[in-house]
Design a protein around this motif. Structure first.
Motif, PDB file in Angstrom:
ATOM      1  N   ALA A 160      66.446  35.042  30.632  1.00  0.00           N
ATOM      2  CA  ALA A 160      68.289  34.939  30.984  1.00  0.00           C
ATOM      3  C   ALA A 160      69.298  34.903  29.302  1.00  0.00           C
ATOM      4  O   ALA A 160      68.691  33.536  29.510  1.00  0.00           O
ATOM      5  CB  ALA A 160      69.385  35.166  31.725  1.00  0.00           C
ATOM      6  N   TYR A 183      63.694  33.345  34.465  1.00  0.00           N
ATOM      7  CA  TYR A 183      65.237  32.318  33.993  1.00  0.00           C
ATOM      8  C   TYR A 183      65.335  31.863  32.700  1.00  0.00           C
ATOM      9  O   TYR A 183      66.817  32.207  32.085  1.00  0.00           O
ATOM     10  CB  TYR A 183      64.837  31.214  34.646  1.00  0.00           C
ATOM     11  CG  TYR A 183      66.945  30.254  34.155  1.00  0.00           C
ATOM     12  CD1 TYR A 183      67.491  30.544  34.759  1.00  0.00           C
ATOM     13  CD2 TYR A 183      66.194  29.592  33.899  1.00  0.00           C
ATOM     14  CE1 TYR A 183      69.186  29.713  34.750  1.00  0.00           C
ATOM     15  CE2 TYR A 183      68.070  28.646  33.706  1.00  0.00           C
ATOM     16  CZ  TYR A 183      68.755  28.721  34.046  1.00  0.00           C
ATOM     17  OH  TYR A 183      70.310  28.372  33.651  1.00  0.00           O
ATOM     18  N   ILE A 242      70.494  41.700  31.617  1.00  0.00           N
ATOM     19  CA  ILE A 242      71.516  41.225  32.093  1.00  0.00           C
ATOM     20  C   ILE A 242      72.587  41.121  31.491  1.00  0.00           C
ATOM     21  O   ILE A 242      73.686  41.222  32.162  1.00  0.00           O
ATOM     22  CB  ILE A 242      70.964  40.575  33.643  1.00  0.00           C
ATOM     23  CG1 ILE A 242      69.485  41.282  34.249  1.00  0.00           C
ATOM     24  CG2 ILE A 242      72.523  39.999  33.969  1.00  0.00           C
ATOM     25  CD1 ILE A 242      68.933  40.345  34.889  1.00  0.00           C
ATOM     26  N   ALA A 243      72.359  39.940  30.679  1.00  0.00           N
ATOM     27  CA  ALA A 243      73.692  39.407  29.504  1.00  0.00           C
ATOM     28  C   ALA A 243      74.769  40.561  29.021  1.00  0.00           C
ATOM     29  O   ALA A 243      74.025  41.739  28.536  1.00  0.00           O
ATOM     30  CB  ALA A 243      73.269  39.218  28.612  1.00  0.00           C
ATOM     31  N   VAL A 303      65.291  41.089  32.369  1.00  0.00           N
ATOM     32  CA  VAL A 303      65.705  39.913  32.388  1.00  0.00           C
ATOM     33  C   VAL A 303      67.172  40.060  31.337  1.00  0.00           C
ATOM     34  O   VAL A 303      67.857  39.420  30.888  1.00  0.00           O
ATOM     35  CB  VAL A 303      65.644  38.589  32.389  1.00  0.00           C
ATOM     36  CG1 VAL A 303      66.468  37.330  33.371  1.00  0.00           C
ATOM     37  CG2 VAL A 303      65.247  38.482  34.185  1.00  0.00           C
ATOM     38  N   PRO A 304      66.557  39.513  29.680  1.00  0.00           N
ATOM     39  CA  PRO A 304      67.656  39.990  28.816  1.00  0.00           C
ATOM     40  C   PRO A 304      68.160  41.070  29.024  1.00  0.00           C
ATOM     41  O   PRO A 304      69.948  40.629  28.076  1.00  0.00           O
ATOM     42  CB  PRO A 304      66.546  39.610  27.429  1.00  0.00           C
ATOM     43  CG  PRO A 304      65.806  38.954  27.873  1.00  0.00           C
ATOM     44  CD  PRO A 304      64.997  39.831  29.276  1.00  0.00           C
ATOM     45  N   THR A 348      60.615  40.260  33.760  1.00  0.00           N
ATOM     46  CA  THR A 348      60.730  38.937  32.821  1.00  0.00           C
ATOM     47  C   THR A 348      61.690  39.644  32.127  1.00  0.00           C
ATOM     48  O   THR A 348      62.968  39.772  31.000  1.00  0.00           O
ATOM     49  CB  THR A 348      59.308  38.630  32.405  1.00  0.00           C
ATOM     50  OG1 THR A 348      58.912  37.900  33.932  1.00  0.00           O
ATOM     51  CG2 THR A 348      60.631  37.580  31.774  1.00  0.00           C
ATOM     52  N   LEU A 372      68.079  42.010  39.334  1.00  0.00           N
ATOM     53  CA  LEU A 372      67.775  41.554  38.188  1.00  0.00           C
ATOM     54  C   LEU A 372      67.574  42.836  37.266  1.00  0.00           C
ATOM     55  O   LEU A 372      68.080  42.824  36.376  1.00  0.00           O
ATOM     56  CB  LEU A 372      65.637  40.438  38.380  1.00  0.00           C
ATOM     57  CG  LEU A 372      66.397  39.519  38.445  1.00  0.00           C
ATOM     58  CD1 LEU A 372      64.960  38.006  38.279  1.00  0.00           C
ATOM     59  CD2 LEU A 372      67.420  38.321  37.807  1.00  0.00           C
ATOM     60  N   ILE A 374      74.784  35.160  35.931  1.00  0.00           N
ATOM     61  CA  ILE A 374      73.296  35.019  37.060  1.00  0.00           C
ATOM     62  C   ILE A 374      73.405  34.009  37.063  1.00  0.00           C
ATOM     63  O   ILE A 374      72.940  33.208  36.244  1.00  0.00           O
ATOM     64  CB  ILE A 374      72.466  36.246  36.453  1.00  0.00           C
ATOM     65  CG1 ILE A 374      71.245  36.430  37.166  1.00  0.00           C
ATOM     66  CG2 ILE A 374      71.961  35.536  34.672  1.00  0.00           C
ATOM     67  CD1 ILE A 374      69.988  37.154  36.940  1.00  0.00           C
ATOM     68  N   LYS A 404      74.460  32.251  32.737  1.00  0.00           N
ATOM     69  CA  LYS A 404      73.718  32.011  33.491  1.00  0.00           C
ATOM     70  C   LYS A 404      74.177  30.403  34.123  1.00  0.00           C
ATOM     71  O   LYS A 404      73.941  29.228  33.556  1.00  0.00           O
ATOM     72  CB  LYS A 404      72.293  31.923  33.027  1.00  0.00           C
ATOM     73  CG  LYS A 404      71.915  30.836  32.340  1.00  0.00           C
ATOM     74  CD  LYS A 404      69.908  31.289  31.579  1.00  0.00           C
ATOM     75  CE  LYS A 404      69.541  30.581  30.358  1.00  0.00           C
ATOM     76  NZ  LYS A 404      68.435  31.245  29.862  1.00  0.00           N
ATOM     77  N   SER A 418      70.232  44.693  35.127  1.00  0.00           N
ATOM     78  CA  SER A 418      70.268  44.721  34.183  1.00  0.00           C
ATOM     79  C   SER A 418      70.261  45.989  33.604  1.00  0.00           C
ATOM     80  O   SER A 418      70.722  47.367  31.858  1.00  0.00           O
ATOM     81  CB  SER A 418      68.183  44.875  33.460  1.00  0.00           C
ATOM     82  OG  SER A 418      67.702  46.085  34.108  1.00  0.00           O
TER      83      SER A 418
END
Length: 300
Positions: free
Chosen positions: A259, A256, A234-235, A231-232, A228, A125, A239, A263, A129
């Motif tokens: 995200a 999750y 990563i886009a 995680v945003p 956490t 994760l 995932i 996903k 990112s």
């Protein structure tokens, strides 16, 4: 690179990370490349021989290469103290594994995915990112929150944070004086029944580098207290989360939900160790299908 193994499609490999030799195993499908690749890493104290080879088998079946490696201080890789989790160093190991993969002629550098489980799930994760070379991610039962409280409980201190901090400090001081690191059992006497079941299920080949110990400093607090918020970021990298319905680790479903972009969520039955035991096949299929969708289908 090391001498090729008897199986012409499998070989031992090595690369440098912070000057340390990180060692792993590369398996490449038969046929012409370059092939897509998934890089795989285990969890807290886990080794590349644990469960991962079966996931690589499933990837090879569909034409995807697999690179499994031992983190620094563990298994076949260099690094001291032995059996010590380097929370930030692991991230460097992941990124250097990606870099190494891009140098291989049989690997497509534009189709590299990463798969991590437990603490390795958090690793992917974080790496996802910040590293756009990664084109697909699977985080299996990821450790999301690593606060002082959760670290102390994992080390067997319960809620006695005062003793936890004191003994961490004493161990650091003793090391500075040249003494050996303090070690804890990898499988603790109480509260580790699921972990013990997993370790007992491993074959002699799988535990050749297992010493049933881990340093006290492996349980130190980390600046990565909660993944956490990362995680945003990563886009738009796709995932998949693979989560066990009885996992004791907090924050997984919230991560999750955080995200964005493409996903996927796969739920399996059992506790945190279910992906290696009762729900092993289901977890492997979830990885195989995800990376097949990411790398082996023709875009419409």
């Amino acid at each position: 690179m090391l001498e090729q193994a008897a199986d012409s499609n499998q070989r031992a490999v090595e690369f440098l990370s912070d000057g340390l030799c990180i060692r792993g195993t590369l398996r490449v499908p038969s046929g012409d490349g370059p092939h897509p690749l998934v890089i795989l890493g285990h969890g807290f104290g886990g080794l590349k021989e644990w469960t991962i080879p079966e996931t690589v088998d499933a990837l090879i079946e569909i034409g995807i290469a697999g690179l499994a490696f031992d983190y620094r201080n563990f298994g076949d890789s260099e690094g001291l103290p032995r059996e010590e989790i380097a929370h930030l160093g692991r991230l460097q190991d992941w990124q250097d594994a990606i870099t190494y993969a891009t140098t291989l002629s049989e690997i497509d550098p534009h189709r590299i995915g990463i798969w991590g489980t437990s603490l390795g799930g958090r690793d992917v994760l974080v790496v996802g990112s910040i590293d756009r070379r990664v084109k697909a991610i699977l985080a299996q039962t990821p450790l999301i929150q690593w606060t002082a409280q959760s670290a102390a409980r994992a080390a067997g201190y319960g809620d006695d944070l005062e003793r936890y901090y004191l003994e961490l400090a004493d161990d650091r001081r003793n090391r500075q004086l040249g003494k050996e690191p303090r070690y804890l059992p990898f499988v603790q006497a109480t509260g580790d029944e699921a972990k013990e079941e997993y370790v007992e299920s491993l074959s002699p080949d799988e535990i050749r580098n297992y010493h049933d110990r881990i340093t006290l400093q492996s349980f130190s607090p980390s600046v990565l207290t909660d993944a956490t918020s990362l995680v945003p970021l990563i886009a738009p990298t796709p995932i998949r989360f693979v989560l066990a319905d009885g996992d004791f680790l907090p924050g997984q479903r919230q991560a999750y939900s955080a995200a964005g972009g493409r996903k996927s969520l796969v739920e399996i039955e059992g506790n945190h160790f279910a992906p290696y035991l009762r729900s092993r096949r289901q977890a492997i299929v979830a990885a195989q299908e995800w990376f097949a969708e990411m790398f082996m289908t023709t875009p419409k």
